[in-house]
Design an enzyme around this catalytic site. Structure first.
Site, PDB file in Angstrom:
ATOM      1  CD  GLU A 185     -45.568  27.763   3.535  1.00  0.00           C
ATOM      2  OE1 GLU A 185     -46.127  27.645   2.426  1.00  0.00           O
ATOM      3  OE2 GLU A 185     -45.316  26.797   4.282  1.00  0.00           O
TER       4      GLU A 185
ATOM      5  CG  ASP B 264     -38.875  32.570   2.059  1.00  0.00           C
ATOM      6  OD1 ASP B 264     -37.830  31.882   2.121  1.00  0.00           O
ATOM      7  OD2 ASP B 264     -39.050  33.597   2.757  1.00  0.00           O
TER       8      ASP B 264
ATOM      9  CD  GLU C 299     -32.610  23.513  13.691  1.00  0.00           C
ATOM     10  OE1 GLU C 299     -31.619  24.268  13.590  1.00  0.00           O
ATOM     11  OE2 GLU C 299     -33.520  23.439  12.841  1.00  0.00           O
TER      12      GLU C 299
ATOM     13  CG  ASP D 102     -29.101  30.954   5.802  1.00  0.00           C
ATOM     14  OD1 ASP D 102     -29.304  31.809   4.905  1.00  0.00           O
ATOM     15  OD2 ASP D 102     -28.563  31.237   6.886  1.00  0.00           O
TER      16      ASP D 102
ATOM     17  CB  THR E 270     -44.025  26.819   9.498  1.00  0.00           C
ATOM     18  OG1 THR E 270     -43.328  27.526   8.448  1.00  0.00           O
ATOM     19  CG2 THR E 270     -43.853  25.314   9.304  1.00  0.00           C
TER      20      THR E 270
END
Length: 235
Positions: free
Chosen positions: A217, A179, A94, A143, A214
């Site tokens: 989501e 998504d 991360e 991303d 999450t």
């Protein structure tokens, strides 16, 4: 953040890459997150720039199948998966400092020993790993870089996929989720075209129970954006 921060603001010199797949963000942190970063980073963390040579067995204190989590966000999904999967080690990569700090706090609260956190570019870390050494690579909700002129920044593109696949053991999995419908179609075309990967589902995968839902989501689903999972195996 102060001059005693465990993650220095100025990174060590690295080989230049013209295009990054992420946009670094610092963001504000709560007092709890600041404390977790200062106290727990030496226990769980490493900087990718300082990781060569990279020794997973030394990092985790054992030899076990290794999962690399690209973009662990706030760490919720990583912690849930690692807690349910104690026989494998999870290396979360991360660049978002508040997310790193939050994951550190979650690891401490759950007392998990099979997670470590790498701060930096996941592709740089992948290059440090031995070939055929990973059990899985997870790239959940990278991303989407939705503007056409930014598509070159996407993580899932042929050259990057070849690098990820080369570090997977035979039978190892590359699991992506998004998504963003257009990115999902692009991911599928790219992964289908890789000669070293096979799709056991002949299309999008059913949502696997082991991938936790999450907050990100849930927001995507509430906004009417369906989730696409793509799970490929190295031949």
């Amino acid at each position: 953040m102060t001059s005693t921060d465990p993650i220095p603001a100025v990174a060590a010199p690295q080989p230049a890459r013209a295009i990054r797949t992420f946009h670094p963000r610092r963001g504000r942190m709560s007092g709890r997150q600041v404390a977790a970063l200062e106290r727990l980073w030496p226990v769980y963390g490493l900087r990718v720039a300082d990781a060569a040579p990279f020794d997973p067995a030394g990092l985790f204190g054992r030899r076990a199948p290794l999962v690399v989590e690209i973009g662990s966000g706030m760490g919720d999904a990583t912690v849930e998966m690692a807690a349910a999967d104690p026989d494998r080690d999870y290396l979360a990569v991360e660049v978002h400092t508040p997310g790193i700090a939050n994951l550190l706090d979650l690891l401490h609260r759950r007392d998990l020993a099979n997670v470590r956190i790498a701060e930096g570019d996941a592709l740089d870390l992948i290059d440090l790993l031995p070939a055929d050494s990973l059990d899985a690579v997870h790239a959940f909700f990278p991303d989407p870089w939705p503007k056409s002129r930014h598509h070159k920044r996407r993580l899932i593109q042929p050259a990057h996929v070849a690098r990820l696949r080369s570090r997977l053991a035979v039978g190892g999995t590359l699991h992506c989720a998004t998504d963003w419908a257009e990115y999902a179609a692009s991911m599928r075309a790219t992964l289908d075209a890789d000669p070293g990967l096979t799709n056991p589902y002949d299309g999008y995968a059913p949502r696997p129970a082991h991938r936790p839902v999450t907050r990100f989501e849930r927001r995507a689903l509430a906004a009417g954006r369906p989730i696409a999972d793509l799970i490929y195996r190295r031949r």
